[in-house]
Design a protein around this motif. Structure first.
Motif, short mmCIF file in Angstrom:
data_model
loop_
_atom_site.label_atom_id
_atom_site.label_comp_id
_atom_site.label_asym_id
_atom_site.label_seq_id
_atom_site.Cartn_x
_atom_site.Cartn_y
_atom_site.Cartn_z
N ALA A 71 0.83 -1.21 0.00
CA ALA A 71 0.00 0.00 0.00
C ALA A 71 0.87 1.26 0.00
O ALA A 71 0.54 2.25 -0.67
CB ALA A 71 -0.92 -0.02 1.22
N HIS A 72 1.97 1.23 0.74
CA HIS A 72 2.90 2.36 0.76
C HIS A 72 3.47 2.60 -0.63
O HIS A 72 3.49 3.75 -1.12
CB HIS A 72 4.02 2.08 1.76
CG HIS A 72 5.20 3.00 1.63
ND1 HIS A 72 5.17 4.31 2.02
CD2 HIS A 72 6.45 2.77 1.11
CE1 HIS A 72 6.35 4.87 1.77
NE2 HIS A 72 7.14 3.96 1.22
N PHE A 73 3.94 1.54 -1.30
CA PHE A 73 4.50 1.69 -2.64
C PHE A 73 3.43 2.13 -3.64
O PHE A 73 3.73 2.88 -4.57
CB PHE A 73 5.15 0.39 -3.09
CG PHE A 73 6.44 0.06 -2.39
CD1 PHE A 73 7.32 1.06 -2.01
CD2 PHE A 73 6.79 -1.26 -2.11
CE1 PHE A 73 8.51 0.77 -1.36
CE2 PHE A 73 7.98 -1.57 -1.48
CZ PHE A 73 8.85 -0.55 -1.09
N SER A 74 2.22 1.67 -3.45
CA SER A 74 1.13 2.07 -4.35
C SER A 74 0.88 3.57 -4.27
O SER A 74 0.64 4.23 -5.29
CB SER A 74 -0.15 1.31 -4.00
OG SER A 74 0.00 -0.08 -4.20
N ARG A 75 0.96 4.13 -3.07
CA ARG A 75 0.80 5.57 -2.92
C ARG A 75 1.94 6.32 -3.60
O ARG A 75 1.72 7.37 -4.23
CB ARG A 75 0.73 5.95 -1.44
CG ARG A 75 -0.58 5.53 -0.76
CD ARG A 75 -0.70 6.16 0.62
NE ARG A 75 0.31 5.66 1.55
CZ ARG A 75 0.17 4.57 2.31
NH1 ARG A 75 -0.95 3.87 2.24
NH2 ARG A 75 1.12 4.20 3.13
N GLN A 76 3.15 5.78 -3.49
CA GLN A 76 4.28 6.42 -4.16
C GLN A 76 4.12 6.37 -5.67
O GLN A 76 4.44 7.34 -6.37
CB GLN A 76 5.59 5.74 -3.73
CG GLN A 76 5.91 5.81 -2.25
CD GLN A 76 5.85 7.22 -1.72
OE1 GLN A 76 6.35 8.16 -2.34
NE2 GLN A 76 5.21 7.39 -0.56
N ASN A 79 1.41 9.03 -6.48
CA ASN A 79 1.78 10.42 -6.22
C ASN A 79 3.04 10.84 -6.98
O ASN A 79 3.20 12.03 -7.30
CB ASN A 79 2.00 10.64 -4.73
CG ASN A 79 0.74 10.42 -3.92
OD1 ASN A 79 -0.37 10.59 -4.42
ND2 ASN A 79 0.91 10.03 -2.65
N ARG A 80 3.92 9.89 -7.26
CA ARG A 80 5.18 10.22 -7.95
C ARG A 80 5.19 9.54 -9.31
O ARG A 80 4.85 10.13 -10.31
CB ARG A 80 6.37 9.80 -7.09
CG ARG A 80 6.43 10.55 -5.74
CD ARG A 80 7.28 9.81 -4.73
NE ARG A 80 8.69 9.84 -5.10
CZ ARG A 80 9.56 8.91 -4.68
NH1 ARG A 80 9.15 7.91 -3.91
NH2 ARG A 80 10.83 8.99 -5.03
N SER A 81 5.57 8.27 -9.34
CA SER A 81 5.55 7.49 -10.58
C SER A 81 5.86 6.04 -10.25
O SER A 81 6.39 5.73 -9.17
CB SER A 81 6.58 8.02 -11.59
OG SER A 81 7.90 7.77 -11.12
N ALA A 85 8.49 4.49 -7.39
CA ALA A 85 8.11 3.46 -6.43
C ALA A 85 9.02 2.24 -6.55
O ALA A 85 9.45 1.66 -5.54
CB ALA A 85 6.65 3.05 -6.64
N ASN A 86 9.36 1.85 -7.77
CA ASN A 86 10.24 0.69 -7.97
C ASN A 86 11.65 0.97 -7.48
O ASN A 86 12.34 0.08 -6.97
CB ASN A 86 10.27 0.30 -9.44
CG ASN A 86 8.97 -0.31 -9.92
OD1 ASN A 86 8.22 -0.88 -9.12
ND2 ASN A 86 8.68 -0.20 -11.19
N GLU A 119 6.04 1.07 -15.43
CA GLU A 119 6.82 2.29 -15.57
C GLU A 119 6.63 2.89 -16.95
O GLU A 119 6.71 2.18 -17.96
CB GLU A 119 8.32 2.01 -15.35
CG GLU A 119 8.66 1.47 -13.97
CD GLU A 119 10.15 1.33 -13.76
OE1 GLU A 119 10.90 2.00 -14.51
OE2 GLU A 119 10.57 0.58 -12.86
N ASP A 120 6.38 4.17 -17.00
CA ASP A 120 6.35 4.90 -18.27
C ASP A 120 7.65 5.69 -18.34
O ASP A 120 7.74 6.84 -17.90
CB ASP A 120 5.14 5.85 -18.34
CG ASP A 120 3.83 5.08 -18.33
OD1 ASP A 120 3.80 3.98 -18.89
OD2 ASP A 120 2.84 5.58 -17.76
#
Length: 297
Positions: A71-76, A79-81, A85-86, A119-120
């Protein structure tokens, strides 16, 4: 009482405490600061800063749950990309593995091994030879033109030329010593690379009229450049070329070598990659693919 102790009754066994998130982060970042270059350390510090915004710094590492981490990484990612997050995921996986190896009682199961995110990625701009030379000719000083020539002929990374010392240039043997930390263990290592005739002549002329320990000092401070964020962009606009960065020149160097049919192993040596697959990513195999599709004609 004896039977309860032998059987490990929960009422009689003391609770085993693991380190807190803040303690783990502090120990790992102290290690990372001593081992890695500044950019890598900053990425790891940012990953922990965001993690400690999602979880209490006093929480124990043993209490982290994989679902909460996801869930933390999903928010990143939102909110970021997905790429950001990766990157955080990679750094925190490495930090957890370090904890398993170096912190007594650290849990072995890594909760940060979650699914990766899409990732884009925007391709890094790579100039053509014509664009590079147009920008080279637009440079306002002989020192700046020589700096650009070094990036092209040595396939150098940004900081390797910024921090080049006079003692790293051997005019008699026609070679340049480049230092890097781009190694798995983070240690500073160097390689000697030969200079082309054009680079050797320009370097000889430059060192004859300059003084001090640095090959490319900032004229305002006499010290090495730390960053030149807008310098290359201004040159690109002045030359009428699409904007590219210093690392784009490194990709151009690889392309020129491949078009000249230089062997992949020699390209690897010039780029100073420890892994051949890294070199292959630079090459992109465009020339071999172009030949392959000729069967359709």
């Amino acid at each position: 009482m004896k039977r309860e102790l032998e059987e490990g009754s929960p009422e009689t066994l003391p609770a085993i405490r693991t380190v807190s998130l803040l303690e783990w982060a502090t120990m790992y970042l102290d290690h990372a600061q001593a081992k890695f270059i500044g950019k890598t350390y900053s990425e790891k510090r940012m990953a922990f800063r965001l993690l400690l915004q999602s979880f209490s710094p006093d929480a124990e590492v043993a209490g982290l749950h994989k679902g909460e981490i996801l869930a933390h990484f999903s928010r990143q990612a939102q909110n970021r990309s997905g790429h950001a997050a990766n990157k955080d995921r990679k750094n925190l996986v490495a930090a957890w593995n370090w904890g398993v190896e170096h912190i007594p009682g650290f849990p072995e199961q890594n909760p940060f091994l979650t699914d990766r995110f899409a990732e884009d990625r925007i391709p890094r701009p790579v100039p053509t030879e014509q664009e590079f030379w147009a920008v080279h000719d637009a440079a306002g000083s002989a020192q700046d033109r020589l700096m650009l020539l070094c990036y092209l002929h040595l396939a150098a990374r940004r900081s390797e030329i910024f921090h080049l010392r006079r003692e790293d240039v051997d005019l008699d043997r026609r070679q340049v010593r480049l230092f890097t930390r781009k190694r798995k263990d983070g240690s500073m290592q160097f390689d000697w690379l030969p200079m082309s005739d054009r680079l050797h002549a320009a370097m000889t002329e430059h060192l004859a009229i300059t003084s001090g320990p640095w090959v490319f000092p900032d004229p305002q401070t006499g010290e090495p450049y730390i960053a030149r964020q807008h310098w290359l962009g201004r040159l690109c606009r002045r030359a009428g070329a699409k904007e590219f960065g210093l690392h784009g020149i490194r990709h151009l160097s690889a392309s020129i070598l491949i078009r000249a049919k230089v062997s992949l192993l020699d390209v690897q040596t010039i780029l100073r990659h420890t892994n051949l697959t890294t070199t292959q990513r630079y090459v992109h195999r465009l020339e071999s693919v172009r030949k392959a599709i000729e069967v359709f004609e």
